[in-house]
Design an enzyme around this catalytic site. Structure first.
Site, PDB file in Angstrom:
ATOM      1  N   ASP A   1       0.427 -13.102   3.212  1.00 32.31           N
ATOM      2  CA  ASP A   1       0.761 -11.816   3.021  1.00 32.31           C
ATOM      3  C   ASP A   1       2.295 -11.506   3.034  1.00 32.31           C
ATOM      4  OD1 ASP A   1       1.617 -11.366   5.801  1.00 32.31           O
ATOM      5  OD2 ASP A   1      -0.019 -10.396   6.307  1.00 32.31           O
TER       6      ASP A   1
ATOM      7  N   ARG B   1      -4.230  -0.029   9.630  1.00 31.72           N
ATOM      8  CA  ARG B   1      -2.915  -0.164   9.577  1.00 31.72           C
ATOM      9  C   ARG B   1      -1.966   0.517   8.506  1.00 31.72           C
ATOM     10  NH1 ARG B   1      -0.030  -6.265  10.341  1.00 31.72           N
ATOM     11  NH2 ARG B   1      -1.104  -6.742   8.131  1.00 31.72           N
TER      12      ARG B   1
END
Length: 541
Positions: free
Chosen positions: A454, A169
């Site tokens: 996150d 990603r």
């Protein structure tokens, strides 16, 4: 391919890193420079288009499926490319940053896929950006190992056939890489840096391994942004001389605008698409960001009160499954973020039951796989999907034609019974402050209160503080959400942390910076599109 000319890109304000020459080769930087030259102007136009669309939402307080792309949605004939063997069974995926220990543990985890993250689970220090790439190269060449300095424990890879398939990603389109600039001093988009370095070094190596360069695409807001990625893929495959369609991409539907363009996004990427993923915190953050002028109708309750069974979240996830299966793509579910306790078995028992129920629901709804944040959760999620899938690699034959979602269903936030609470405000400050402090030290994945958090965590935390204040929310204890109350709670939490960890550890951290930044992005009248933009200016490294 002829030998590339020296790269016109300059590395600035970066201390030399060990073995960086293996990643930042002239050839790799020349490729990134070509990506930058060809595609950054379009990236800039699309970022401006985001602002225009946000202004339109502010004016209308609504969204709808696009009339100009109705023909794409109505055409039942098209499908995305068939999944390659390495991505055909994705029943459990583990996520995490590309530090050396995580790289080994994720590949060894027993999950079918590892989302190797340069985005929300990784603070973009130059060390994380470059050495994360090196760790992946070392993993593919089986030259990676790791010894924990504190415990002396060593880590090494299992046999190749037991390793997870890597899906990388890159950063979203909005973030630049400040350490890499062109001849005019312009920063290169972080997305092109992360994609370019990984693809250039590993595409052929992965093909030789029977896999390929696979990607997760974050923060996508429209099918035009998906079209840009598709053009990047076409260019990249031609540049290194590999067949078109080798790249495969899974798009995170984690913005409210993208939820209205799922079919169009798959259509734009159809030769390279492998699925869509249902995020959670970023999706809620996107609703707050886009409808922040909509008053109490769009006010979300405490983040933990917005479960995936909320009507507007059910509409989003069921539409995602139906869209994916209609077009032959994988539907990947959301994150189980629990981090097991090594001391409290009862905490684990309760949490594992919640994880099991969540994964059972996803499998029953038709998802083909789902995410976990910790290796201990892999067996739980695997069991949920094994019960439904059996020996089948997926359940794309379940077309979910029973699902009918109207445009208004996706933004029916006022259908929730829960309301914001004072405890929710305190939790938003606690989690946001702890996460931002760790991020400023270069850590993107942080265990907070037994959950792996996150950057999306900090986004929803600060967005809820901002929304509750600007909507004039009154909590159950009679207190009203105000800037003064937020400052009071933040000051109390800062004092609690100082007492908890001690003066020396507090002074060694970035606690005051984190406190100030959290209040800035939570209280400023001018709402920052992403807190990582002002945070990046303060990031070490």
């Amino acid at each position: 391919m002829s030998a590339p000319a020296p790269s016109p890109l300059a590395i600035v304000d970066a201390e030399p890193l060990p073995r960086q020459e293996e990643v930042l080769t002239d050839a790799a930087l020349a490729f990134v420079a070509e990506l930058h030259r060809h595609f950054t102007p379009r990236r800039d136009e699309l970022l401006a288009r985001r602002a225009e669309r946000r202004a339109e939402i502010a004016r209308t307080s609504t969204l709808d499926f696009l009339p100009e792309t109705a023909a794409v949605r109505a055409d039942d004939s098209w499908r995305v490319a068939e999944a390659p063997a390495a991505l055909n069974d994705r029943r459990v995926e583990i996520t995490g940053p590309t530090d050396r220990k995580m790289t080994i543990n994720a590949l060894n985890s027993g999950a079918r896929v590892w989302l190797a993250d340069f985005e929300d689970a990784s603070a973009p220090t130059w060390e994380n950006v470059v050495l994360g790439q090196l760790n992946l190269i070392d993993a593919y060449t089986r030259s990676i190992d790791f010894t924990d300095a504190a415990s002396g424990k060593t880590y090494a890879l299992r046999p190749a056939e037991e390793l997870a398939t890597v899906v990388t990603r890159p950063r979203g389109w909005h973030l630049n890489e400040r350490h890499l600039r062109d001849a005019d001093g312009r920063q290169v988009p972080g997305a092109l840096v992360d994609f370019g370095l990984y693809f250039f070094h590993n595409a052929r190596r992965l093909l030789d391994m029977g896999k390929g360069p696979y990607f997760y695409l974050p923060k996508t807001e429209s099918h035009l942004e998906a079209r840009l990625w598709n053009d990047v893929f076409v260019f990249a495959q031609d540049y290194v001389g590999i067949p078109q369609g080798t790249i495969r991409a899974t798009v995170l539907i984690e913005t409210i605008t993208a939820a209205y363009e799922m079919e169009e996004i798959l259509y734009e990427l159809r030769d390279h698409a492998s699925g869509l993923n249902a995020g959670r915190w970023d999706y809620l953050f996107s609703i707050v960001k886009n409808f922040r002028d909509g008053g109490l109708k769009f006010v979300l309750p405490d983040r933990n009160a917005v479960t995936m069974t909320a009507p507007f979240m059910r509409a989003y996830t069921e539409l995602l499954v139906r869209t994916c299966h209609k077009r032959g793509a994988h539907a990947i579910g959301g994150m189980a973020a629990f981090i097991p306790s090594r001391r409290d078995a009862e905490v684990n028992r309760v949490a594992f039951e919640k994880v099991r129920a969540d994964k059972d629901r996803e499998a029953a709804d038709g998802f083909d796989g789902s995410w976990v944040a910790h290796p201990d959760l892999v067996p739980i999620a695997m069991e949920s999907f094994d019960k439904v899938l059996g020996d089948r690699p997926h359940q794309k034959d379940r077309l979910r034609e029973d699902v009918h979602v109207e445009a208004a269903d996706l933004i029916a936030v006022d259908s929730l019974d829960a309301r914001p609470t004072y405890a929710g405000l305190v939790n938003a400050v606690q989690v946001g402050l702890r996460y931002i402090e760790a991020w400023l030290r270069g850590m993107g994945a942080v265990a907070i209160f037994n959950l792996m958090e996150d950057a999306a965590t900090a986004e929803i935390s600060r967005s809820q503080i901002w929304q509750w204040i600007n909507a004039g929310v009154e909590f159950e204890n009679g207190e009203k959400a105000t800037p003064e109350l937020a400052r009071k709670v933040a000051a109390e939490e800062l004092a609690n942390i100082r007492e908890e960890i001690g003066a020396d550890a507090f002074a060694a951290g970035h606690w005051q910076q984190a406190h100030d930044l959290l209040l800035q992005v939570s209280l400023d009248e001018d709402y920052a599109d992403f807190l990582t933009l002002p945070a990046y200016e303060r990031l070490e490294g």
